[in-house]
Design a protein around this motif. Structure first.
Motif, short mmCIF file in Angstrom:
data_model
loop_
_atom_site.label_atom_id
_atom_site.label_comp_id
_atom_site.label_asym_id
_atom_site.label_seq_id
_atom_site.Cartn_x
_atom_site.Cartn_y
_atom_site.Cartn_z
N LEU A 1 5.19 -5.29 -1.16
CA LEU A 1 4.66 -4.46 -0.08
C LEU A 1 3.17 -4.20 -0.30
CD1 LEU A 1 6.11 -3.16 2.34
CD2 LEU A 1 6.33 -1.07 0.99
N SER B 1 0.97 -7.15 0.48
CA SER B 1 0.92 -7.67 1.86
C SER B 1 -0.06 -6.93 2.76
CB SER B 1 2.32 -7.65 2.48
OG SER B 1 2.72 -6.31 2.70
N ILE B 2 -0.66 -5.82 2.29
CA ILE B 2 -1.57 -5.11 3.19
C ILE B 2 -2.98 -5.67 3.08
CG2 ILE B 2 -0.44 -2.89 3.57
CD1 ILE B 2 -1.92 -1.81 1.13
N HIS C 1 4.34 4.65 7.34
CA HIS C 1 4.37 3.28 6.85
C HIS C 1 2.99 2.86 6.38
CE1 HIS C 1 3.52 2.99 11.21
NE2 HIS C 1 2.53 2.29 10.73
N ASP C 2 2.02 3.82 6.43
CA ASP C 2 0.65 3.53 6.04
C ASP C 2 0.44 3.87 4.56
OD1 ASP C 2 -2.10 3.57 5.56
OD2 ASP C 2 -2.55 4.16 7.63
N LEU C 3 0.30 2.84 3.75
CA LEU C 3 0.18 3.08 2.31
C LEU C 3 -1.13 3.78 1.96
CD1 LEU C 3 1.73 -0.32 1.30
CD2 LEU C 3 2.60 1.89 0.56
N GLY C 4 -2.14 3.64 2.81
CA GLY C 4 -3.40 4.35 2.59
C GLY C 4 -3.18 5.85 2.71
N VAL D 1 2.41 9.08 -7.75
CA VAL D 1 1.65 8.20 -6.87
C VAL D 1 0.83 7.17 -7.65
CG1 VAL D 1 -0.34 9.79 -6.61
CG2 VAL D 1 0.23 8.17 -4.77
N ASP D 2 0.24 7.58 -8.77
CA ASP D 2 -0.59 6.62 -9.51
C ASP D 2 0.24 5.47 -10.07
OD1 ASP D 2 -3.51 6.42 -10.47
OD2 ASP D 2 -2.32 5.87 -12.24
N SER E 1 -6.67 -5.48 2.65
CA SER E 1 -7.45 -4.40 2.06
C SER E 1 -8.79 -4.30 2.77
CB SER E 1 -7.63 -4.69 0.57
OG SER E 1 -8.97 -4.52 0.20
N ARG F 1 -3.38 19.02 3.95
CA ARG F 1 -3.74 19.25 2.55
C ARG F 1 -4.17 20.69 2.32
NH1 ARG F 1 -5.88 13.95 2.57
NH2 ARG F 1 -7.80 14.76 3.41
N ALA G 1 -1.37 7.13 -0.35
CA ALA G 1 -2.26 7.24 -1.51
C ALA G 1 -3.10 8.50 -1.45
CB ALA G 1 -3.17 6.00 -1.59
N GLN G 2 -3.49 8.89 -0.24
CA GLN G 2 -4.34 10.07 -0.09
C GLN G 2 -3.57 11.38 -0.17
OE1 GLN G 2 -6.85 10.42 3.27
NE2 GLN G 2 -8.32 8.96 2.43
N PHE H 1 1.22 2.92 -7.27
CA PHE H 1 0.15 2.03 -6.83
C PHE H 1 -0.40 1.15 -7.95
CE2 PHE H 1 0.34 4.72 -3.16
CZ PHE H 1 -0.10 3.92 -2.11
N HIS H 2 -0.39 1.66 -9.18
CA HIS H 2 -1.03 0.90 -10.26
C HIS H 2 -0.06 0.29 -11.25
CE1 HIS H 2 -5.13 1.61 -9.03
NE2 HIS H 2 -4.76 2.83 -8.69
#
Ligand SMILES: Nc1ncnc2c1ncn2[C@@H]1O[C@H](COP(=O)(O)OP(=O)(O)O)[C@@H](O)[C@H]1O
Ligand SMILES: Nc1ncnc2c1ncn2[C@@H]1O[C@H](COP(=O)(O)OP(=O)(O)O)[C@@H](O)[C@H]1O
Ligand code: SF4
Ligand code: SF4
Ligand SMILES: [Mg+2]
Ligand SMILES: [Mg+2]
Lengths: 349, 343
Positions: free
Chosen positions: A275, A278-279, A234-237, A260-261, A281, A219, A240-241, A264-265
């Protein structure tokens, strides 16, 4: 509207094997704007790495780009002005492609172990790359001595958070821990000041704590140098970051793409929605059944007809889903979807 | 002080006491021992019958070695591994000889991260899943066929698959085969070492659901090792956190995630990326690298990375204490620190 730095248009990559041909990438399109982070997600085997390797003309035999364009906005050699070139038209081992690899577009490959040769020190390999692309550091073409290039590597190692950089420069890759090797890999990728960095699952093999440090580093680089990044995970977290925009892939195609928003929303494609559900939280209810996606990923030799997701789709619209392939169409502010729930256009196959 | 559970009425199935496993570091032509890797360094905890105890920590902190000690795939250096058998007899797995262990093998089974590594590629599913049955005395082939068919159905695979070879299956299906094999002997304790770490999220959800379902149907007890905190939180009743071979915290899942008491636990949780772009990215609180277990720091092993460390932490090793019932922590200042997380 900013012109894209990279624009992948209707890319098709096929592997001709004895058992038949695998359509690893089957009509992928997406854009990367200058200085942007594009996150790419999708199950293993959906064509993420092959797409990235196509950009650099590094697809392994017997893989072949069958169709499509990869338009890159390239700086002129004298630093004055830009021109758009189609990377698929360049010779794989030609001078122009070699000049682009590393200096314009750098890849952090999925296998960091394979990226360094075990018989040369990590430092030597980066020094060699810097000397090869010396114009990135000395635009006047005056070249760099070994000692000068070594200084640059030490500074880079310090920038990527490698402690004792003077000693680590002389280490072999197999002497470094996973986290350090990952950082050395990032230093290597940055050593020629690329405008586009492709990171193929760079944090999959490392711990969350090291991952947090590597992500912070990427970043910061992106802020400091305005480097555009394509980030595969494959990590949606992590997506998101990290990402400004997201490309969701399924079976060699883009299911959905958007800011991105929105992804996810307000996800629009049934696969994206499934997808995300299925994670597990870190705040949700525990020890209950997680919503799953029905069935399994089809075998690459056994592609479904019509919409590639239709055998598993829990929102299937109708008979058109098995008959025609939905094309990727814009449906909302910067969001595009390949699904008949949102439009009726299809691709000819 | 040991991590027994003072508020829980359930019986412990497994009690680990002061477990140590040191691997010698050798050098020279005579293989002289020049030091030790303290892979497991004074670990004590209980696993209650019917629960899932999650075990987390960065790679190299001793999770796999702890699991391998319980399975006696390695011999512990010292300590006790007390296991309550079906007939309520308590045996110390750490002390038993290979022969004495044999009858216990059926009661304790393992699931691995890479199911392929534990399956024989040249054997069909029938032989792979049925092998533990044969080893445990089920010599009648048709009886084994029926049992393997039942096991495959139990884990959501078609019994007709019995005559296929492992390579014909996807990663998620192979993990189901590994689970079927582990369950073949009706074990009471299942040690699962990173069972979903190599799987895609959609497949991971299917396997987690299967494990939860099997646990409630068969009354299984799980020791669930993983490095993904969201997964561990989802599946575990209680969670134990390891750092450089030591247990640093153990608590019921909800308590641990809402009110961790060890600075390492809270830093680990803060490092987990939250899958919501609207949640701002937190600052990196855990810097530097995990120390080598061959040469752990003085005092509290976490002190070089701990933002609360004092001079006392550099010299005095904290003991595992139980500041509130069922909550164990190894930190001098566990009662004073305010470590509430975002969760
Ligand atoms: N060297 C190769 N030979 C044959 N097929 C390949 C090769 N590399 C990739 N493929 C095929 O391409 C598909 C996409 O692979 P890849 O891009 O690596 O997926 P991802 O990176 O999304 O996991 C795979 O399903 C595989 O069948
Ligand atoms: N057979 C062995 N010989 C020597 N050292 C080992 C052996 N197995 C594990 N170790 C060391 O013990 C430590 C703990 O390893 P491990 O239990 O695998 O950790 P984890 O599963 O938490 O990643 C590591 O430093 C590892 O290198
Ligand atoms: S096109 Fe049809 S099958 Fe495909 S995702 Fe949309 S609704 Fe589902
Ligand atoms: S004992 Fe000291 S160094 Fe160790 S975790 Fe507690 S405050 Fe930090
Ligand atoms: Mg890949
Ligand atoms: Mg391990």
């Amino acid at each position: 509207m900013t012109a894209p730095l990279l624009s992948v248009r209707d890319l098709h990559v096929t592997f001709g094997l004895d058992e038949g041909s695998v359509r690893a990438v089957d009509g992928v399109s997406f854009d990367v704007l200058p200085g942007q982070v594009v996150g790419i997600v999708g199950e293993s085997g959906c064509g993420k790495s092959v797409t990235m390797r196509s950009i650099l003309q590094l697809v392994d035999e017997p893989g072949q780009i069958k169709k499509g364009e990869i338009l890159y906005r390239m700086r002129a050699a004298n630093g004055q002005g830009e021109s758009v070139i189609d990377l698929t038209k360049l010779a794989k081992r030609g001078a122009q492609m070699r000049a682009i690899r590393g200096a314009e577009i750098a890849l952090i490959p999925q296998e960091p172990m394979a990226a360094f040769s075990p018989v040369h020190t990590v430092g030597d390999q980066i020094i060699e790359a810097i000397q090869l692309h010396h114009r990135q550091w000395r635009p006047d073409g005056s070249g760099l001595s070994r000692a000068e290039a070594r200084e640059i590597v030490v500074d880079l190692f310090r920038d990527v958070g490698i402690s004792m950089p003077e000693q680590r420069v002389d280490a072999y890759s197999w002497q470094l821990s996973g986290g350090l090797r990952q950082r050395a890999m990032i230093a290597m990728a940055l050593s020629c000041k690329p405008r586009l960095l492709i990171a193929d699952e760079p944090t999959t093999a490392i711990d969350v704590t090291t991952q947090a440090q590597v992500l912070a580093l990427l970043r910061e680089l992106q802020r400091k140098y305005g480097t555009a990044i394509i980030f595969i995970t494959h990590d949606l977290g992590v997506i998101a970051q990290m990402a400004n925009s997201v490309v969701v892939m399924y079976l060699g195609r883009v299911a959905e793409q958007g800011p991105v928003d929105a992804i996810f929303h307000a996800p629009k494609h049934p696969y994206t929605r499934a997808l995300l559900r299925s994670i597990p939280s870190i705040v949700g209810q525990t020890q209950v059944a997680l919503p799953t996606i029905a069935g399994t990923l089809p075998h690459p030799f056994n592609r479904p007809s019509g919409c590639p997701y239709h055998p598993r789709c829990d929102e299937r619209k109708g008979p058109e889903c098995a008959a025609r392939v939905p094309s990727l169409e814009p449906v909302d502010q910067g969001q595009s979807v390949s699904c008949f729930l949102h439009h009726d256009s299809s691709d000819t196959q | 002080m040991t991590a027994s559970h003072s508020v829980d009425s359930r019986q412990p199935l497994l009690q680990i006491r002061d477990l140590r496993k040191f691997f010698p570091i050798t050098a020279g032509v005579f293989n002289k021992t020049v030091g030790h890797v303290r892979a497991v360094d004074d670990v004590s905890f209980d696993v209650f019958e019917g629960e899932t105890l999650g075990l987390v920590g960065e790679s190299g902190c001793g999770k796999t070695t702890t699991s391998r000690c319980i399975l006696r795939a390695v011999d512990p250096t010292s300590g006790q591994i007390l296991f309550r058998r079906k007939n309520d007899e308590i045996v110390d797995l750490a002390k038993l000889t290979r022969d004495e262990l044999q009858p216990l093998r059926a009661e304790i089974q393992m699931i691995f991260q890479d199911p392929f590594g534990s399956l024989n590629p040249r054997m069909t599913l029938f032989d792979n899943v049925g092998e533990p049955l044969l080893v445990n005395g089920m010599t009648n082939r048709s009886e084994r066929t029926d049992r393997v068919a039942d096991l495959l159905k139990l884990v959501g695979l078609r019994p007709e698959f019995m005559h296929r070879f492992p390579h014909a299956f996807s990663g998620g299906q192979r993990q189901r085969i590994g689970i079927a094999r582990a369950l073949s002997t009706n074990p009471r304790l299942v040690v699962a070492d990173e069972p979903v770490s190599a799987l895609d999220v959609s497949v991971q959800a299917q396997v987690l659901n299967l494990l939860l379902e099997l646990q409630s149907r068969l009354g299984l007890t799980f020791l669930f090792v993983a490095h993904d905190l969201s997964v561990v939180r989802h599946i575990s009743d209680r969670v134990a956190v390891m750092y450089v071979g030591q247990l640093v915290e153990l608590a019921p899942t909800k308590t641990l995630f809402s009110r961790p008491r060890h600075p390492y636990t809270s830093a680990l949780m803060r490092a987990v990326p939250v899958p919501d772009p609207r949640i701002p990215v937190g600052e990196v609180t855990l810097k530097g690298e995990v120390p080598s277990p061959a040469n752990p720091p003085s005092g509290c092993y976490f002190h070089p990375r701990c933002r609360f460390a004092t001079d006392r932490c550099k010299v005095e090793t904290p003991a595992l204490r139980e500041p509130s019932p069922g909550h164990f922590v190894r930190c001098h200042f566990a009662d004073e620190l305010d470590l509430t997380t975002a969760f």
